[in-house]
Enzyme design. Structure first.
Site, mmCIF file in Angstrom:
data_model
loop_
_atom_site.group_PDB
_atom_site.id
_atom_site.type_symbol
_atom_site.label_atom_id
_atom_site.label_comp_id
_atom_site.label_asym_id
_atom_site.label_seq_id
_atom_site.Cartn_x
_atom_site.Cartn_y
_atom_site.Cartn_z
ATOM 1 N N HIS A 222 -21.090 -66.081 34.510
ATOM 2 C CA HIS A 222 -19.890 -65.662 35.181
ATOM 3 C C HIS A 222 -18.912 -67.045 35.155
ATOM 4 C CE1 HIS A 222 -23.006 -63.496 37.510
ATOM 5 N NE2 HIS A 222 -22.148 -62.617 37.266
ATOM 6 N N ASP A 404 -4.206 -67.813 1.980
ATOM 7 C CA ASP A 404 -4.995 -68.796 1.481
ATOM 8 C C ASP A 404 -4.768 -68.595 -0.017
ATOM 9 O OD1 ASP A 404 -5.842 -66.238 0.698
ATOM 10 O OD2 ASP A 404 -7.895 -66.531 0.947
ATOM 11 N N GLY A 488 -6.268 -52.560 -12.105
ATOM 12 C CA GLY A 488 -5.581 -53.090 -10.643
ATOM 13 C C GLY A 488 -4.623 -51.912 -10.042
#
Length: 771
Positions: A222, A404, A488
């Site tokens: 808690h 990134d 791709g």
């Protein structure tokens, strides 16, 4: 500070709506009308068997409603968030189970005062009505060396008791025997938690303060205080600390554990850890236990007893014998109980050898050739450029990806650099392309690694020994681009790298028919085609790749033109008495920012030392000096010094502040030229007046002696810059003048904040009768 936002409809209804969602999603559960009680839908199957009832405050989901089903709980009663359920609802649940024909009712209660009182009262009331009731208190917390009179807290080990008692009840075991057996098992259960963040009850502030970078060991579910705070360490170190504390014989609440003991391990997510983090912690716990000679028979890893959105984890160990393991493995229909393997975890071979071994092209030894030095130089230049552009690529990628891209390309560049240190560049270009394909495939990863490896692998077959003329290189480039298109799924016009590569490849194919004298012209034309193709993507709509999921206007907003500065490093200096809690030097905070685009906001957090709080409380503002070091678009290294006055605020007598710097137009030289060309001199002069007014206001606030140096530096700097823009040419603004425009644009907002603070202080004084 405002309460944390949660995805609920209202604070008042969230518990009832959560119970409704649980029951409606689980066909085997029902709600008891008028109460926050969840029961098995097949109560008839309880006839002649002991029924199990547990519960407690909400906010610990899936506990306890998720553990209702054959072989576990018969019912669970829920209180408000982190609040014990009322005895009237507990009694209603007991009577409902008794009416269904249960031979007795076992209450499984966590050791918290509210739960003990309310469940105890309901038990006594039920006994008065002729119901056979007993209660087991779970208290397996290993945090405190010397527990208080309240005893050890009940934590995730409660779930183990649900399972064992449920299996015994399902087999028809009488109530007194179930109590006896689980009470004995409880002696071999221990739990300890660690948290990286607090949690917050809906509509309330966080349950406790935990600074970023700190963790708390031994806290309750808690948000009750733990036993120790420290800096966040690695997962291995944290797990070792937890297990050391849990099994420390000097602690009165320790779990006795010896080499050769067999245990069940529960790695419990307290709410907000990612699955990746949980898996890392699970591995660490297994390794640590096995290094001590402990046999881990079963592992549970997931969210079993949470604490709302707390970012933390608890470890629970249960010592077992064959009978306990049999009960643990017994089947259950409870929706939150995991499907576990019956194979012993420790000692299991979990690594399979690859059916075949492959040699990597980058490991082969090659002979140099006449082109080797030139190819090495080209590779070294490409790698250094990619490393220099790392932050710029990351910045561009943040709008359409995970930010990134620069890091991914930097990994490839470093891998190639490392390879170049230990290997000669093969004289055969095809062999070099195969090496590069292997390196990027292994080190780069992601879709970029796969695409580049495809390109290089397809191209390698066209530039072999004896075939490295211009026409062969043209066919190699064409083959590489076609492979990327084929696998791709993108085509020219889809706003991908193919928009630059394909036009260049098509142009280079002219080399297959062009005489040697025309080679250079074709190469130059190919470069121009690639440049034009890349520039044309500005006006294209992305139809392939991650960018196709992002709104076009958002991608446009972070184009290269909007990168104001690169390689930005910010150094913030604080006056004496102010410190940065998590910085290496308490009065200096250094932040590597990378690229700065329009709209970037940087936040610094600072605090005031206790011994000077009263001094700062008497002031309205604090001075900070910011040093910015960055590169302009033309790669010029620039250093700028800004000074900021921040208003003083108090919250529970603790001084807290944030310095928000919107680095919109800090790229001074470019901004200067832009303002001049746009004829915005009048705007600069208007803003100058606001800045001078601010100077006059601040000059009245004489600082304490400890602030004199910073204050004086700020006044001197600002006065000089303002003089420069006043006396300078109306048509040519200096870098310093361009810088002050940035400051002046913020002056009005700062002045307004200052005026608001003054008015607020005046109202407070009037209320106190001081004026």
């Amino acid at each position: 500070m405002e309460p944390k936002r949660k995805l609920i409809n209202s604070v008042e209804s969230c518990v009832d709506e959560a119970l409704c969602g649980l029951v409606r999603a689980s066909g085997g559960l029902s709600l008891l009308r008028g109460h926050r009680v969840v029961l098995r839908s097949d109560l008839d199957n309880l006839k002649g068997k002991v029924a199990l009832l547990s519960g407690g405050g909400s906010g610990h989901e899936p506990a306890h409603g998720g553990y209702i089903g054959a072989g576990m709980l018969s019912a669970a009663v829920a209180g408000g968030v982190f609040a014990s359920p009322p005895p009237t609802s507990i009694l209603a649940a007991i009577l409902a189970l008794h009416k269904a024909g249960a031979s007795g009712v076992l209450l499984i209660v966590k050791n918290y005062t509210g739960d003990r009182l309310n469940f105890g009262l309901a038990a006594e009331q039920a006994r008065n009505q002729g119901v056979a009731v007993d209660m087991v208190i779970v208290a397996e917390d290993c945090a405190f060396d010397q527990p208080s009179k309240a005893g050890r807290r009940g934590l995730c080990g409660t779930v183990f008791i649900h399972k064992l008692a449920g299996a015994l009840a399902e087999e028809g075991c009488p109530l007194d025997q179930i109590v006896s057996k689980v009470t004995e098992v409880l002696k071999g259960i221990g739990t300890l938690g660690v948290s990286l963040s607090p949690c917050s009850v809906p509509g309330c502030l966080p349950s406790f303060d935990l600074p970023p970078g700190d963790m708390e060991l031994g806290l309750g579910i808690h948000g009750e205080p733990g036993i120790q705070r420290s800096k966040v360490a690695s997962a291995d170190e944290v797990v070792k600390t937890m297990l050391d504390h849990m099994t420390n014989p000097d602690s009165q609440s320790h779990l006795p554990l010896s080499s050769g003991d067999a245990v069940v391990l529960c790695v419990n997510n307290l709410g907000a850890l990612s699955c990746l983090e949980m898996a890392v912690v699970t591995r660490a716990a297994l390794n640590c236990l096995e290094s001590r000679g402990v046999v881990v028979v079963r592992v549970m890893s997931g969210a079993f007893m949470t604490s709302l959105e707390m970012a933390g984890v608890s470890l629970t160990l249960m010592k077992i014998n064959p009978e306990v393991l049999r009960l643990f493995d017994a089947t259950t229909s409870a929706p939150a109980w995991p499907s576990l393997s019956s194979v012993c975890v420790s000692g299991r071979s979990y690594i399979i050898d690859s059916p075949f071994l492959t040699t990597r092209p980058q490991d082969d030894r090659h002979a140099e050739g006449p082109w080797s030095p030139m190819m090495r130089n080209a590779l070294e230049k490409i790698c250094s450029t990619l490393l220099d552009k790392q932050e710029e690529l990351n910045s561009l990628d943040r709008a359409a990806g995970d930010g990134d891209c620069g890091n991914t390309h930097a990994q490839a560049a470093r891998a190639i650099q490392d390879w170049l240190q230990d290997h000669v560049v093969p004289g055969c270009p095809g062999q070099l392309l195969s090496v590069l394909a292997g390196l990027v495939q292994e080190k780069m990863g992601g879709s970029s690694g796969a695409l580049y490896s495809l390109f290089l692998t397809a191209a390698a077959g066209h530039v072999t020994e004896g075939r490295s003329d211009a026409a062969s290189w043209a066919r190699a480039l064409h083959a590489g681009t076609q492979a990327m298109r084929r696998y791709g799924g993108a085509d020219p016009g889809d706003r991908t790298m193919l928009d630059a590569l394909c036009p260049a490849a098509d142009e280079l194919m002219k080399l297959t028919t062009t005489p040697p004298s025309g080679t250079m012209a074709v190469l130059q034309a190919a470069v121009q085609k690639a440049t034009s193709g890349a520039e044309a993507t500005r006006d294209l709509t992305a139809r392939a790749g991650r960018a196709s999921y992002i709104a076009a206007d958002r991608i446009q907003s972070i184009s290269v033109d909007n990168v104001l500065a690169t390689s930005v490093k910010a150094t913030l200096l604080a006056p004496d008495g102010v410190y940065f809690p998590y910085a290496t030097e308490s009065n200096k905070l250094v932040r590597e920012i990378g690229n700065v685009t329009r709209g970037l906001e940087i936040t610094f957090q600072f605090a005031v030392k206790p011994d000077v709080i009263e001094v700062f409380l008497q002031k309205n503002t604090l001075p900070f000096q910011l040093q910015l070091n960055f590169k302009t678009r033309d790669q010029q290294r620039v250093t700028r010094v800004l000074t900021e006055q921040r208003p003083v605020t108090t919250t529970s007598r603790i001084l807290v502040g944030k310095l928000n710097m919107a680095v919109l137009d800090v790229h001074c030289a470019q901004l200067c030229a832009s303002l001049t060309m746009e004829g915005r001199i009048q705007e600069a002069q208007n803003q100058l007046q606001a800045q001078q007014d601010l100077l006059k206001q601040v000059s009245k606030l004489r600082p304490i002696q400890k602030q004199e140096n910073v204050y004086g530096n700020w006044m001197e700097t600002m006065t000089t810059i303002c003089d420069d823009i006043t006396t300078g040419s109306q048509h040519v603004l200096s870098d310093e003048a361009a810088e002050v425009v940035y400051l002046m644009r913020r002056a009005s907002s700062i002045s307004n904040k200052y005026a608001k603070v003054q008015k607020k202080n005046l109202r407070k004084k009037k209320a106190l009768g001081e004026v």
